[in-house]
Every structure is written in C-alpha cells, then in structure tokens.
Design a protein around this motif. Sequence first.
Motif, mmCIF file in Angstrom:
data_model
loop_
_atom_site.group_PDB
_atom_site.id
_atom_site.type_symbol
_atom_site.label_atom_id
_atom_site.label_comp_id
_atom_site.label_asym_id
_atom_site.label_seq_id
_atom_site.Cartn_x
_atom_site.Cartn_y
_atom_site.Cartn_z
ATOM 1 N N LEU A 65 0.865 -1.179 0.000
ATOM 2 C CA LEU A 65 0.000 0.000 0.000
ATOM 3 C C LEU A 65 0.901 1.228 0.000
ATOM 4 O O LEU A 65 1.716 1.411 0.910
ATOM 5 C CB LEU A 65 -0.905 0.008 1.228
ATOM 6 C CG LEU A 65 -1.813 1.236 1.396
ATOM 7 C CD1 LEU A 65 -2.810 1.326 0.245
ATOM 8 C CD2 LEU A 65 -2.536 1.188 2.725
ATOM 9 N N ILE A 66 0.782 2.070 -1.023
ATOM 10 C CA ILE A 66 1.641 3.241 -1.156
ATOM 11 C C ILE A 66 0.803 4.513 -1.160
ATOM 12 O O ILE A 66 -0.172 4.617 -1.906
ATOM 13 C CB ILE A 66 2.472 3.183 -2.455
ATOM 14 C CG1 ILE A 66 3.248 1.862 -2.543
ATOM 15 C CG2 ILE A 66 3.435 4.360 -2.532
ATOM 16 C CD1 ILE A 66 3.973 1.670 -3.861
ATOM 17 N N ILE A 67 1.199 5.471 -0.322
ATOM 18 C CA ILE A 67 0.592 6.800 -0.354
ATOM 19 C C ILE A 67 1.468 7.649 -1.261
ATOM 20 O O ILE A 67 2.643 7.891 -0.968
ATOM 21 C CB ILE A 67 0.539 7.437 1.049
ATOM 22 C CG1 ILE A 67 -0.094 6.485 2.067
ATOM 23 C CG2 ILE A 67 -0.203 8.771 0.994
ATOM 24 C CD1 ILE A 67 -1.513 6.098 1.771
ATOM 25 N N SER A 68 0.940 8.091 -2.397
ATOM 26 C CA SER A 68 1.776 8.815 -3.352
ATOM 27 C C SER A 68 0.918 9.544 -4.377
ATOM 28 O O SER A 68 -0.242 9.198 -4.604
ATOM 29 C CB SER A 68 2.719 7.831 -4.073
ATOM 30 O OG SER A 68 3.535 8.503 -5.007
ATOM 31 N N HIS A 69 1.528 10.560 -5.002
ATOM 32 C CA HIS A 69 0.895 11.208 -6.146
ATOM 33 C C HIS A 69 1.837 11.219 -7.350
ATOM 34 O O HIS A 69 1.580 11.897 -8.337
ATOM 35 C CB HIS A 69 0.477 12.652 -5.800
ATOM 36 C CG HIS A 69 1.590 13.482 -5.240
ATOM 37 N ND1 HIS A 69 1.608 13.889 -3.934
ATOM 38 C CD2 HIS A 69 2.726 13.946 -5.792
ATOM 39 C CE1 HIS A 69 2.713 14.590 -3.711
ATOM 40 N NE2 HIS A 69 3.402 14.644 -4.830
ATOM 41 N N GLN A 70 2.943 10.463 -7.256
ATOM 42 C CA GLN A 70 3.891 10.429 -8.359
ATOM 43 C C GLN A 70 3.389 9.528 -9.477
ATOM 44 O O GLN A 70 2.984 8.391 -9.252
ATOM 45 C CB GLN A 70 5.258 9.954 -7.866
ATOM 46 C CG GLN A 70 5.971 10.944 -6.961
ATOM 47 C CD GLN A 70 6.440 12.186 -7.702
ATOM 48 O OE1 GLN A 70 6.278 12.296 -8.924
ATOM 49 N NE2 GLN A 70 7.008 13.127 -6.977
ATOM 50 N N GLU A 71 3.475 10.034 -10.687
ATOM 51 C CA GLU A 71 2.890 9.357 -11.840
ATOM 52 C C GLU A 71 3.472 7.963 -12.072
ATOM 53 O O GLU A 71 2.749 7.015 -12.362
ATOM 54 C CB GLU A 71 3.081 10.214 -13.090
ATOM 55 C CG GLU A 71 2.371 9.661 -14.307
ATOM 56 C CD GLU A 71 2.374 10.632 -15.469
ATOM 57 O OE1 GLU A 71 1.771 10.318 -16.496
ATOM 58 O OE2 GLU A 71 2.989 11.709 -15.335
#
Length: 236
Positions: free
Chosen positions: A186-192
């Motif tokens: 589970l990753i919290i991210s906004h990187q494309e």
Amino acid sequence: MLELKDISFVRNNKKILNKINLTIEDNQLIVITGPNGSGKSTLSKIIMGIENPDEGEIIFNGENITELTIDERAKKGISFAFQQPVKFKGITVYDLIKLSAGKEIKKMEACNTLSKVGLCAKEYIDREVNNSLSGGELKRIEIALATVRKSKLTIFDEPEAGIDLWSFNNLIKVFEELREQEESILIISHQERILNIADKIVLIKNGKIEQIAENKEEIIGSTGQAICCKLKKEEA
C-alpha cells in the motif's frame, strides 16, 4: 487480505476520514492518492495502529485487528515505512537491517539490500543511524529495511519524498520485487510513475473515497484535471 469497514476519524472536531471502505487483496499493489489534507496519511497510520479510528473495523486475514497495538499488528505481518524516518542513536545500519530481518544475516546480504535502494554499501553499512545521515539517506535505509522484513502487507507513506531521480528509479524496482515475493503493498503517493505500476488506484478527497480505478487515466478523465505531479529531481 485487508478490509477496512466504515473507517472514520475525527480530530479537533473535524472529520478527517468519513466511512472509508476498502479491500486490499493478497499480492496487490494499491496506491492511495489525492490532494494534500485529504486523509491519505491518516488512513495509513490507522491501518498500522499509529492512530485509532473513531468508528469502523479493520480486518486482516479474517481477524479483527482494530484494537491491536502497533507491535501486535507487526507480528501479524504488517509493516510501515514512515514519510519521515526515525533515527536510532548508537545503532548501525547493519544492526538495523538484522533487527528488521528478525534473524542473523551476513554483511554481504545486507550490502546487497542497501545497493538496491541506491546506497553504497561500503560507505553506509557500519554508519550509525543518527543526525549525520540526510533525510534522503534515512528514507532509502528505511525502504531497504522494508525489503528484508518479509511482511504480508507493507505500507509506504510518500516513499519518493527526499530522494533523487536515480534512487527513485531503483525504488520502482524495489516495489516490483516485493510484489513478485507475493507481498501486498500500500503506497501513499501522487507520483505518476508509482501510479503506473499500481494494480488499483484509490482517489481520496475530503476524507472520502471518490473513486477506485485500475489506471491513472480513469481518474484523470473522471475528475477533468490531472492529480499526478511531475517527478522533480530532489537532492537527497
């Protein structure tokens, strides 16, 4: 499998999370994204037990773990990589790798683990985990620790923060290797580029799940605006 049922969280009379329902199947890579302040990091901390929900239940592999402590959840197979890694005065990187692995491992194996996250093993293996390390170095060390824990579910809170472009490329490979080892991520991210490798993308806004999609185009198309930020090279 992880199931979140009607998870709500209130702080200072403000509802940060509102009736979150989400299922993470075994061997899935899920990315949670959304605007700043939408509740992403809070949700990850609730799963780990760092925060406690005001309402709802957390079911992990058929067991209700809502009331379990962080240590108890870790023993069940859940691990967490912090956005701001913790420093351990008096403990070397090698010591920390052995502690995370839960067994005695050779220095060569520990060095290979560091190399995967872009750190020169000879330079770092015997260094103390203290203020002499930069935020980017600590971040990469913590990601290395996550790879040796052999957890059933690993949570990463903005793992790309504070690392350079070369290390970011290695980070993508680390996630893919973890998935090959049949771990759930589970990753919290906004990187494309992180969104690109996800099995599912969960968009959270104002404490609610607005959409669950299998690729970023579905989310961008439905909202009418890009939520992905361009990857910028940062000094570690």
